[in-house]
Write a protein that holds these residues in place. Structure first.
Motif, PDB file in Angstrom:
ATOM      1  N   MET A   1      -6.099   0.112 -13.754  1.00 57.89           N
ATOM      2  CA  MET A   1      -4.863   0.896 -13.697  1.00 57.89           C
ATOM      3  C   MET A   1      -4.692   1.455 -12.292  1.00 57.89           C
ATOM      4  SD  MET A   1      -2.286   2.393 -15.501  1.00 57.89           S
ATOM      5  CE  MET A   1      -2.686   2.674 -17.235  1.00 57.89           C
ATOM      6  N   LYS A   2      -3.427   1.455 -11.844  1.00 61.68           N
ATOM      7  CA  LYS A   2      -3.132   2.028 -10.530  1.00 61.68           C
ATOM      8  C   LYS A   2      -2.267   3.272 -10.690  1.00 61.68           C
ATOM      9  CE  LYS A   2      -3.046  -2.349  -7.995  1.00 61.68           C
ATOM     10  NZ  LYS A   2      -2.185  -3.323  -7.294  1.00 61.68           N
ATOM     11  N   VAL A   3      -2.550   4.274  -9.885  1.00 54.47           N
ATOM     12  CA  VAL A   3      -1.683   5.446  -9.788  1.00 54.47           C
ATOM     13  C   VAL A   3      -1.454   5.724  -8.308  1.00 54.47           C
ATOM     14  CG1 VAL A   3      -2.440   6.484 -11.963  1.00 54.47           C
ATOM     15  CG2 VAL A   3      -3.622   7.080  -9.845  1.00 54.47           C
ATOM     16  N   GLY A   4      -0.384   6.407  -8.004  1.00 57.87           N
ATOM     17  CA  GLY A   4      -0.104   6.643  -6.590  1.00 57.87           C
ATOM     18  C   GLY A   4       0.656   7.927  -6.355  1.00 57.87           C
ATOM     19  N   ILE A  31       3.945   8.112   3.559  1.00 59.98           N
ATOM     20  CA  ILE A  31       2.564   7.701   3.304  1.00 59.98           C
ATOM     21  C   ILE A  31       2.386   7.506   1.803  1.00 59.98           C
ATOM     22  CG2 ILE A  31       0.131   8.249   3.716  1.00 59.98           C
ATOM     23  CD1 ILE A  31       1.741   8.341   6.308  1.00 59.98           C
ATOM     24  N   GLU A  32       2.122   6.293   1.404  1.00 57.54           N
ATOM     25  CA  GLU A  32       1.904   5.997  -0.013  1.00 57.54           C
ATOM     26  C   GLU A  32       0.422   5.723  -0.235  1.00 57.54           C
ATOM     27  OE1 GLU A  32       6.186   3.660  -0.546  1.00 57.54           O
ATOM     28  OE2 GLU A  32       4.333   2.678  -1.196  1.00 57.54           O
ATOM     29  N   ILE A  33      -0.160   6.460  -1.157  1.00 59.20           N
ATOM     30  CA  ILE A  33      -1.575   6.309  -1.479  1.00 59.20           C
ATOM     31  C   ILE A  33      -1.681   5.779  -2.905  1.00 59.20           C
ATOM     32  CG2 ILE A  33      -3.784   7.503  -1.741  1.00 59.20           C
ATOM     33  CD1 ILE A  33      -2.727   7.745   1.118  1.00 59.20           C
ATOM     34  N   THR A  34      -2.425   4.702  -3.073  1.00 59.79           N
ATOM     35  CA  THR A  34      -2.656   4.151  -4.409  1.00 59.79           C
ATOM     36  C   THR A  34      -4.146   4.184  -4.710  1.00 59.79           C
ATOM     37  OG1 THR A  34      -0.794   2.643  -4.072  1.00 59.79           O
ATOM     38  CG2 THR A  34      -2.259   2.153  -5.911  1.00 59.79           C
ATOM     39  N   VAL A  35      -4.481   4.635  -5.901  1.00 57.10           N
ATOM     40  CA  VAL A  35      -5.868   4.654  -6.356  1.00 57.10           C
ATOM     41  C   VAL A  35      -5.960   3.762  -7.587  1.00 57.10           C
ATOM     42  CG1 VAL A  35      -7.780   6.078  -7.216  1.00 57.10           C
ATOM     43  CG2 VAL A  35      -6.166   7.015  -5.536  1.00 57.10           C
ATOM     44  N   GLU A  36      -6.911   2.836  -7.556  1.00 57.28           N
ATOM     45  CA  GLU A  36      -7.095   1.941  -8.703  1.00 57.28           C
ATOM     46  C   GLU A  36      -8.475   2.173  -9.306  1.00 57.28           C
ATOM     47  OE1 GLU A  36      -6.563  -2.199  -7.841  1.00 57.28           O
ATOM     48  OE2 GLU A  36      -6.680  -2.773  -9.947  1.00 57.28           O
TER      49      GLU A  36
END
Ligand SMILES: [Zn+2]
Length: 111
Positions: A1-4, A31-36
């Protein structure tokens, strides 16, 4: 799953030797940060915690001369530097940093 999350900074830079960007000028950077990662307890990561970390990290970049932080602050190199600093704070997660230089131009670094 990805969230950003999305944050913005206003900064100046110049790219020495570049015919157009060689003079000091400014941009609003998105600035877009995505955490998977896996969903644990209903979350990949707490948005509040992520926002707090990223805002703290971006403080030195906001209303700043990026050439003082990065040798050649192209969109690409800014992404690399932000990812490097984020990595120090969020070990273990898969991270993506996308940096928009104004409208219509971006660079993305994953790691
Ligand atoms: Zn520029």
């Amino acid at each position: 799953m990805k969230v950003g999350i999305v944050e913005h900074i206003d900064s100046m830079h110049r790219l020495p030797g570049h015919p157009k960007c060689g003079v000091p000028h400014g941009h609003t950077y998105r600035i877009e940060i995505t955490v998977e990662g896996p969903v644990v307890g209903g979350m990949v990561i707490d948005f509040d915690a992520l926002k707090a970390q990223v805002r703290e990290l971006l403080k030195p970049f906001d209303h700043a001369d990026l050439n003082r932080l990065i040798d050649y602050p192209s969109c690409e190199n800014i992404s690399v530097e932000i990812l490097r600093r984020l990595r120090e704070r969020l070990a273990g997660d898969r991270l993506t940093v996308r940096v928009w230089e104004g409208e219509g131009k971006w660079a993305e670094m994953e790691g």
